[in-house]
Design an enzyme around this catalytic site. Structure first.
Site, PDB file in Angstrom:
ATOM      1  N   ILE A  15     -47.489   6.458 -16.439  1.00 40.32           N
ATOM      2  CA  ILE A  15     -47.824   5.130 -16.423  1.00 40.32           C
ATOM      3  C   ILE A  15     -47.997   4.690 -14.950  1.00 40.32           C
ATOM      4  O   ILE A  15     -48.851   3.746 -14.458  1.00 40.32           O
ATOM      5  CB  ILE A  15     -47.079   4.324 -17.093  1.00 40.32           C
ATOM      6  N   ILE A  63     -34.189   7.310  -6.507  1.00 40.50           N
ATOM      7  CA  ILE A  63     -33.862   6.211  -6.429  1.00 40.50           C
ATOM      8  C   ILE A  63     -32.103   5.899  -6.495  1.00 40.50           C
ATOM      9  O   ILE A  63     -31.667   5.046  -6.375  1.00 40.50           O
ATOM     10  CB  ILE A  63     -34.316   5.259  -7.629  1.00 40.50           C
ATOM     11  N   LEU A  84     -40.810   1.676 -12.382  1.00 37.93           N
ATOM     12  CA  LEU A  84     -41.050   2.481 -13.295  1.00 37.93           C
ATOM     13  C   LEU A  84     -40.264   3.639 -13.533  1.00 37.93           C
ATOM     14  O   LEU A  84     -40.494   4.597 -14.741  1.00 37.93           O
ATOM     15  CB  LEU A  84     -42.771   2.764 -13.518  1.00 37.93           C
ATOM     16  N   ALA A  86     -38.011   6.663 -14.073  1.00 38.93           N
ATOM     17  CA  ALA A  86     -36.943   6.757 -15.121  1.00 38.93           C
ATOM     18  C   ALA A  86     -37.091   8.273 -15.756  1.00 38.93           C
ATOM     19  O   ALA A  86     -38.235   8.760 -15.483  1.00 38.93           O
ATOM     20  CB  ALA A  86     -37.356   5.853 -16.544  1.00 38.93           C
ATOM     21  N   THR A 133     -38.803  -0.487 -22.579  1.00 35.93           N
ATOM     22  CA  THR A 133     -39.521   0.100 -23.764  1.00 35.93           C
ATOM     23  C   THR A 133     -39.292  -0.618 -24.843  1.00 35.93           C
ATOM     24  O   THR A 133     -38.161  -1.286 -24.962  1.00 35.93           O
ATOM     25  CB  THR A 133     -39.096   1.710 -23.875  1.00 35.93           C
ATOM     26  N   ASP A 134     -39.980  -0.560 -25.955  1.00 35.66           N
ATOM     27  CA  ASP A 134     -39.576  -1.062 -27.118  1.00 35.66           C
ATOM     28  C   ASP A 134     -38.294  -0.503 -27.845  1.00 35.66           C
ATOM     29  O   ASP A 134     -37.770  -0.949 -28.846  1.00 35.66           O
ATOM     30  CB  ASP A 134     -40.853  -1.293 -28.273  1.00 35.66           C
ATOM     31  N   GLU A 135     -38.145   0.636 -27.256  1.00 44.43           N
ATOM     32  CA  GLU A 135     -37.033   1.622 -28.066  1.00 44.43           C
ATOM     33  C   GLU A 135     -35.793   0.897 -27.984  1.00 44.43           C
ATOM     34  O   GLU A 135     -34.860   1.301 -28.566  1.00 44.43           O
ATOM     35  CB  GLU A 135     -36.965   2.930 -27.506  1.00 44.43           C
ATOM     36  N   TYR A 158     -31.748   8.085 -24.382  1.00 43.10           N
ATOM     37  CA  TYR A 158     -32.910   7.420 -23.579  1.00 43.10           C
ATOM     38  C   TYR A 158     -32.668   5.928 -23.575  1.00 43.10           C
ATOM     39  O   TYR A 158     -33.062   5.094 -22.757  1.00 43.10           O
ATOM     40  CB  TYR A 158     -33.978   8.150 -23.753  1.00 43.10           C
ATOM     41  N   LYS A 162     -31.984   2.878 -20.924  1.00 44.96           N
ATOM     42  CA  LYS A 162     -33.215   1.877 -20.678  1.00 44.96           C
ATOM     43  C   LYS A 162     -32.463   0.293 -20.972  1.00 44.96           C
ATOM     44  O   LYS A 162     -32.706  -0.653 -20.267  1.00 44.96           O
ATOM     45  CB  LYS A 162     -34.551   1.942 -21.457  1.00 44.96           C
ATOM     46  N   ASN A 188     -47.147   4.773 -25.171  1.00 41.44           N
ATOM     47  CA  ASN A 188     -48.516   4.760 -24.240  1.00 41.44           C
ATOM     48  C   ASN A 188     -49.224   6.343 -24.683  1.00 41.44           C
ATOM     49  O   ASN A 188     -48.326   7.225 -24.802  1.00 41.44           O
ATOM     50  CB  ASN A 188     -48.086   4.817 -23.009  1.00 41.44           C
TER      51      ASN A 188
HETATM   52  P1  NAD Z   1     -42.797   9.741 -16.662  1.00 42.20           P
HETATM   53  O1  NAD Z   1     -41.757  10.659 -17.160  1.00 42.20           O
HETATM   54  O2  NAD Z   1     -44.259  10.171 -16.993  1.00 42.20           O
HETATM   55  O3  NAD Z   1     -42.779   9.457 -15.087  1.00 42.20           O
HETATM   56  C1  NAD Z   1     -41.531   9.164 -14.761  1.00 42.20           C
HETATM   57  C2  NAD Z   1     -41.787   9.066 -13.024  1.00 42.20           C
HETATM   58  O4  NAD Z   1     -40.310   8.738 -12.627  1.00 42.20           O
HETATM   59  C3  NAD Z   1     -41.971  10.487 -12.481  1.00 42.20           C
HETATM   60  O5  NAD Z   1     -42.946  10.630 -11.514  1.00 42.20           O
HETATM   61  C4  NAD Z   1     -40.628  10.956 -11.685  1.00 42.20           C
HETATM   62  O6  NAD Z   1     -40.928  11.947 -10.962  1.00 42.20           O
HETATM   63  C5  NAD Z   1     -40.296   9.775 -11.541  1.00 42.20           C
HETATM   64  N1  NAD Z   1     -38.724   9.778 -11.400  1.00 42.20           N
HETATM   65  C6  NAD Z   1     -37.802  10.120 -12.155  1.00 42.20           C
HETATM   66  N2  NAD Z   1     -36.662  10.224 -11.682  1.00 42.20           N
HETATM   67  C7  NAD Z   1     -36.685   9.805 -10.446  1.00 42.20           C
HETATM   68  C8  NAD Z   1     -35.555   9.339  -9.627  1.00 42.20           C
HETATM   69  N3  NAD Z   1     -34.240   9.616  -9.669  1.00 42.20           N
HETATM   70  N4  NAD Z   1     -36.074   8.912  -8.436  1.00 42.20           N
HETATM   71  C9  NAD Z   1     -37.334   8.680  -8.210  1.00 42.20           C
HETATM   72  N5  NAD Z   1     -38.389   8.879  -9.150  1.00 42.20           N
HETATM   73  C10 NAD Z   1     -37.868   9.404 -10.375  1.00 42.20           C
HETATM   74  O7  NAD Z   1     -42.744   8.250 -17.431  1.00 42.20           O
HETATM   75  P2  NAD Z   1     -43.657   7.337 -17.764  1.00 42.20           P
HETATM   76  O8  NAD Z   1     -43.856   7.606 -19.315  1.00 42.20           O
HETATM   77  O9  NAD Z   1     -44.850   7.258 -16.939  1.00 42.20           O
HETATM   78  O10 NAD Z   1     -42.867   5.830 -18.009  1.00 42.20           O
HETATM   79  C11 NAD Z   1     -42.429   5.226 -16.836  1.00 42.20           C
HETATM   80  C12 NAD Z   1     -41.741   3.864 -17.194  1.00 42.20           C
HETATM   81  O11 NAD Z   1     -42.229   3.365 -18.500  1.00 42.20           O
HETATM   82  C13 NAD Z   1     -40.253   4.271 -17.553  1.00 42.20           C
HETATM   83  O12 NAD Z   1     -39.653   3.366 -17.126  1.00 42.20           O
HETATM   84  C14 NAD Z   1     -40.328   4.488 -19.188  1.00 42.20           C
HETATM   85  O13 NAD Z   1     -39.205   4.233 -19.708  1.00 42.20           O
HETATM   86  C15 NAD Z   1     -41.229   3.113 -19.357  1.00 42.20           C
HETATM   87  N6  NAD Z   1     -42.114   3.434 -20.755  1.00 42.20           N
HETATM   88  C16 NAD Z   1     -42.797   4.228 -20.958  1.00 42.20           C
HETATM   89  C17 NAD Z   1     -43.587   4.354 -22.073  1.00 42.20           C
HETATM   90  C18 NAD Z   1     -44.422   5.554 -22.509  1.00 42.20           C
HETATM   91  O14 NAD Z   1     -44.809   5.630 -24.047  1.00 42.20           O
HETATM   92  N7  NAD Z   1     -44.581   6.601 -21.885  1.00 42.20           N
HETATM   93  C19 NAD Z   1     -43.659   3.311 -22.800  1.00 42.20           C
HETATM   94  C20 NAD Z   1     -42.630   1.947 -22.607  1.00 42.20           C
HETATM   95  C21 NAD Z   1     -42.070   2.173 -21.450  1.00 42.20           C
HETATM   96  O1  DAU Z   2     -41.893   3.480 -27.635  1.00 44.23           O
HETATM   97  C1  DAU Z   2     -42.250   3.703 -26.305  1.00 44.23           C
HETATM   98  C2  DAU Z   2     -41.329   5.012 -25.925  1.00 44.23           C
HETATM   99  O2  DAU Z   2     -42.506   6.098 -26.263  1.00 44.23           O
HETATM  100  C3  DAU Z   2     -41.259   5.406 -24.728  1.00 44.23           C
HETATM  101  O3  DAU Z   2     -40.281   4.372 -24.202  1.00 44.23           O
HETATM  102  C4  DAU Z   2     -40.958   6.859 -24.235  1.00 44.23           C
HETATM  103  O4  DAU Z   2     -40.791   7.093 -22.939  1.00 44.23           O
HETATM  104  C5  DAU Z   2     -41.854   7.665 -24.701  1.00 44.23           C
HETATM  105  O5  DAU Z   2     -41.483   8.974 -24.730  1.00 44.23           O
HETATM  106  C6  DAU Z   2     -42.095   7.372 -26.265  1.00 44.23           C
HETATM  107  O6  DAU Z   2     -40.940   7.833 -27.137  1.00 44.23           O
HETATM  108  P1  DAU Z   2     -41.364   8.526 -28.461  1.00 44.23           P
HETATM  109  O7  DAU Z   2     -39.907   9.317 -28.725  1.00 44.23           O
HETATM  110  O8  DAU Z   2     -41.770   7.470 -29.520  1.00 44.23           O
HETATM  111  O9  DAU Z   2     -42.255   9.345 -27.941  1.00 44.23           O
HETATM  112  P2  DAU Z   2     -42.817  11.014 -28.417  1.00 44.23           P
HETATM  113  O10 DAU Z   2     -44.011  11.411 -27.860  1.00 44.23           O
HETATM  114  O11 DAU Z   2     -41.590  11.855 -27.966  1.00 44.23           O
HETATM  115  O12 DAU Z   2     -42.645  11.088 -29.854  1.00 44.23           O
HETATM  116  C7  DAU Z   2     -43.465  10.279 -30.830  1.00 44.23           C
HETATM  117  C8  DAU Z   2     -43.235  10.666 -32.289  1.00 44.23           C
HETATM  118  O13 DAU Z   2     -43.763  11.977 -32.427  1.00 44.23           O
HETATM  119  C9  DAU Z   2     -41.754  10.501 -32.611  1.00 44.23           C
HETATM  120  O14 DAU Z   2     -41.860  10.002 -33.686  1.00 44.23           O
HETATM  121  C10 DAU Z   2     -41.211  11.999 -32.471  1.00 44.23           C
HETATM  122  C11 DAU Z   2     -42.572  12.776 -32.879  1.00 44.23           C
HETATM  123  N1  DAU Z   2     -42.834  13.923 -32.421  1.00 44.23           N
HETATM  124  C12 DAU Z   2     -42.542  14.241 -31.065  1.00 44.23           C
HETATM  125  C13 DAU Z   2     -42.590  15.560 -30.446  1.00 44.23           C
HETATM  126  C14 DAU Z   2     -42.600  15.845 -28.662  1.00 44.23           C
HETATM  127  C15 DAU Z   2     -43.071  15.203 -33.291  1.00 44.23           C
HETATM  128  O15 DAU Z   2     -43.031  15.129 -34.311  1.00 44.23           O
HETATM  129  N2  DAU Z   2     -42.996  16.300 -32.683  1.00 44.23           N
HETATM  130  C16 DAU Z   2     -42.814  16.633 -31.290  1.00 44.23           C
HETATM  131  O16 DAU Z   2     -42.937  17.938 -30.953  1.00 44.23           O
END
Ligand code: NAD
Ligand code: DAU
Length: 351
Positions: A15, A63, A84, A86, A133-135, A158, A162, A188
């Site tokens: 993101i 960080i 962001l 994490a 996150t919504d989690e 996780y 958060k 996302n």
């Molecule tokens: P990501 O894992 O793809 O990226 C995380 C980034 O943070 C990486 O580039 C990593 O190198 C950096 N990072 C990790 N530890 C660090 C540290 N100690 N110091 C500096 N940098 C560090 O994550 P994402 O999916 O892009 O998520 C970004 C943010 O959005 C997170 O805070 C996550 O909780 C939140 N979020 C993610 C989702 C999702 O669906 N992916 C949804 C809602 C919120």
């Molecule tokens: O809701 C927001 C969150 O969404 C973010 O905060 C997190 O950073 C992001 O990782 C995501 O969390 P989820 O646990 O929902 O995402 P994930 O892609 O890991 O899993 C999505 C769903 O799919 C969940 O119900 C678990 C399931 N799953 C996931 C994996 C990796 C499977 O069934 N098999 C798998 O191998």
């Protein structure tokens, strides 16, 4: 002319890289400093199109490193922080919870502490924007939606980390008067997502005709949002959101995992010229994730009414664009799935 310097943390991740690109391109008057530790999830390839722009600086750093972060704040005097960085994958938090506490809680606190140190007697016009996150709200049953007033009830290490970081941001607002805003977003998907998360992991497995490991019975539900729509929401909240407020961001797009996986298989079979239903044959039900939240779904009416935001990309369209991106970026995919990824995959899926 540069009018402010903004720190974006985690800007080499999924993101974060979309947010950094949006800000660097849209606001030439802002100097964007992207701080990222480049963990397994961070990748500078995500940012190649902006790396030479004059209003962009990349800094590699952690960080949680107090001395380093303190020096960085002294050097750049950041007007705003968009945070962001994490550890973001639930499965990894189950096997290594301390890493999540360290980065997500301690790391956030180190940033808060330095932002306060620099600005506490002159907060006017400054802002700490925490991306969450919504989690943190835990799990929904078959009905209902998460609103901004839903109680926190995190279930995984996780989401607990958060939730804790959200509380610290709010506490700095209450205790020290720090101007802040928080947004809590749903799942996302889109280009550049590391293939440990459901959609890119399954895209990669379908390409390679590997099993698709669906946890439990596959009836878990998530609300999916295209990453560029999230980046646009972040821009809007940063510019127009009210201080001390939370905004929920979601796709209004709920899918049971198993239905999503079937749709993904069908779209990919068509794009790859494979037989109809061929990839669905790869679906394998595997041991469930411990503490697996049944359902997430967001009520996004506050951001819609107050800031006029709504998702612009339909799921069919977004999924199709996402698959195309992975098919067209084989080099990126091969690079991130070599080495340590194989070890992670074999351990997680017990090969
Ligand atoms: P990501 O894992 O793809 O990226 C995380 C980034 O943070 C990486 O580039 C990593 O190198 C950096 N990072 C990790 N530890 C660090 C540290 N100690 N110091 C500096 N940098 C560090 O994550 P994402 O999916 O892009 O998520 C970004 C943010 O959005 C997170 O805070 C996550 O909780 C939140 N979020 C993610 C989702 C999702 O669906 N992916 C949804 C809602 C919120
Ligand atoms: O809701 C927001 C969150 O969404 C973010 O905060 C997190 O950073 C992001 O990782 C995501 O969390 P989820 O646990 O929902 O995402 P994930 O892609 O890991 O899993 C999505 C769903 O799919 C969940 O119900 C678990 C399931 N799953 C996931 C994996 C990796 C499977 O069934 N098999 C798998 O191998």
């Amino acid at each position: 002319m540069i009018i402010k310097t903004i720190l974006i943390t985690g800007g080499a991740g999924f993101i974060g890289s979309h947010v950094v690109k949006l800000f660097v391109n849209k606001y030439p008057e802002y100097h964007i400093v992207n701080l990222d530790a480049l963990t397994y999830a961070g990748n500078l390839e995500n940012l190649s199109e902006i790396e030479s722009l004059v209003n962009y600086t990349f800094v590699k750093g952690d960080i949680t490193d107090e001395t380093f972060i303190s020096n960085l704040f002294d050097k750049f005097k950041f007007d705003d922080v968009i945070h962001l960085a994490a550890e973001s994958h639930v499965d990894r938090s189950i096997s290594d919870p301390l890493a999540f506490a360290k980065t997500n809680i301690l790391g956030t606190m180190v940033l808060l502490q330095n932002f306060k140190r620099i600005w506490s007697d002159k907060w006017q016009g400054k802002r700490f924007y925490h991306i969450s996150t919504d989690e943190v709200y835990g799990s929904l049953g078959e009905t209902g939606l998460f609103t901004e007033t839903t109680s926190y009830d995190p279930n995984s290490p996780y989401s607990a980390s958060k939730a804790s970081s959200d509380h610290f941001v709010r506490a700095y607002g209450e205790t020290y008067g720090m101007p802040y805003v928080i947004s809590n977003c749903s799942n996302n998907y889109g280009p550049n997502q590391f293939p440990e998360k459901l959609i890119p992991l399954f895209i990669n497995n379908i390409i390679n005709k590997k099993n698709l490991p669906v946890y439990g019975d596959g009836n878990y539900t998530r609300d999916w949002l295209y990453v560029l729509d999230h980046a646009k929401a972040i821009d809007l909240i940063f510019q127009k959101g009210k201080n001390s407020e939370t905004y929920n961001v979601g796709g209004i797009n709920e899918w049971k995992n198993i239905d999503l996986v079937k749709l993904l298989c069908d779209q990919m079979d068509e794009k790859l010229g494979r037989n109809k239903l061929e990839s669905q044959g790869l679906i394998t039900f595997v041991k469930d994730r411990p503490g697996h939240d049944l359902r997430y779904a967001i009520d996004a009416s506050k951001i819609n009414k107050e800031l006029g935001w709504e998702p612009s990309v339909t799921f069919n369209e977004g999924l199709s664009k996402t698959i195309d991106w992975y098919l067209n970026n084989e080099k990126w995919l091969n690079q991130v799935t070599s080495g340590a990824y194989k070890e992670y995959y074999n351990k997680q899926y017990k090969k």
